[in-house]
Design a protein around this motif. Structure first.
Motif, PDB file in Angstrom:
ATOM      1  N   SER A  28     -20.126  19.868 -19.521  1.00 48.51           N
ATOM      2  CA  SER A  28     -18.763  19.897 -17.794  1.00 48.51           C
ATOM      3  C   SER A  28     -19.073  18.492 -16.859  1.00 48.51           C
ATOM      4  N   TYR A  29     -17.850  18.126 -16.339  1.00 48.66           N
ATOM      5  CA  TYR A  29     -17.648  17.271 -15.548  1.00 48.66           C
ATOM      6  C   TYR A  29     -17.874  18.271 -13.942  1.00 48.66           C
ATOM      7  N   THR A  30     -18.000  17.596 -13.199  1.00 47.96           N
ATOM      8  CA  THR A  30     -17.779  18.568 -11.464  1.00 47.96           C
ATOM      9  C   THR A  30     -16.759  17.711 -10.809  1.00 47.96           C
ATOM     10  N   SER A  31     -15.766  17.910  -9.968  1.00 52.41           N
ATOM     11  CA  SER A  31     -14.671  17.207  -9.177  1.00 52.41           C
ATOM     12  C   SER A  31     -15.603  17.499  -8.122  1.00 52.41           C
ATOM     13  N   GLN A  32     -14.744  15.957  -7.453  1.00 51.09           N
ATOM     14  CA  GLN A  32     -15.454  16.389  -5.634  1.00 51.09           C
ATOM     15  C   GLN A  32     -15.739  17.045  -4.669  1.00 51.09           C
TER      16      GLN A  32
END
Length: 99
Positions: A28-32
């Protein structure tokens, strides 16, 4: 956008297909804000007139995002998700925050 594409290709039994943009389906991606999310490209899967299963994509990609693998949103809508909500484990217990 999708209806003309389905009609033009004469697709039977059309369904939305969420194409994962990462090779590893568990990645998955990780947000700021350090929240994990997944990003998918929206396509249509269905059968052509010969009964062959095909996937068609619009010329302009449509992306959807999810924090919990239950709710999918556009990028603009996802930006307004409440930062106070804890998304960890949301897909397991399916409880919504009290409003």
């Amino acid at each position: 956008m999708f209806i003309p594409l389905i009609n033009q290709q004469q697709i039977n039994n059309p369904k939305f297909y969420f194409r994962n943009l990462l090779e590893d389906p568990s990645a998955s991606y990780t947000s700021q804000e350090q929240r994990t999310y997944k990003k998918y490209s929206l396509s249509v899967i269905g059968e052509d007139q010969a009964g062959k299963l095909i996937i068609i994509e619009p010329t302009q990609q449509v992306y959807v995002y999810t924090f919990d693998n239950v709710t999918f949103t556009s990028d603009e809508y996802a930006k307004w998700m409440p930062s106070s909500y804890d998304f960890s484990g949301a897909s397991e217990n399916m409880k919504l925050p009290q409003i």
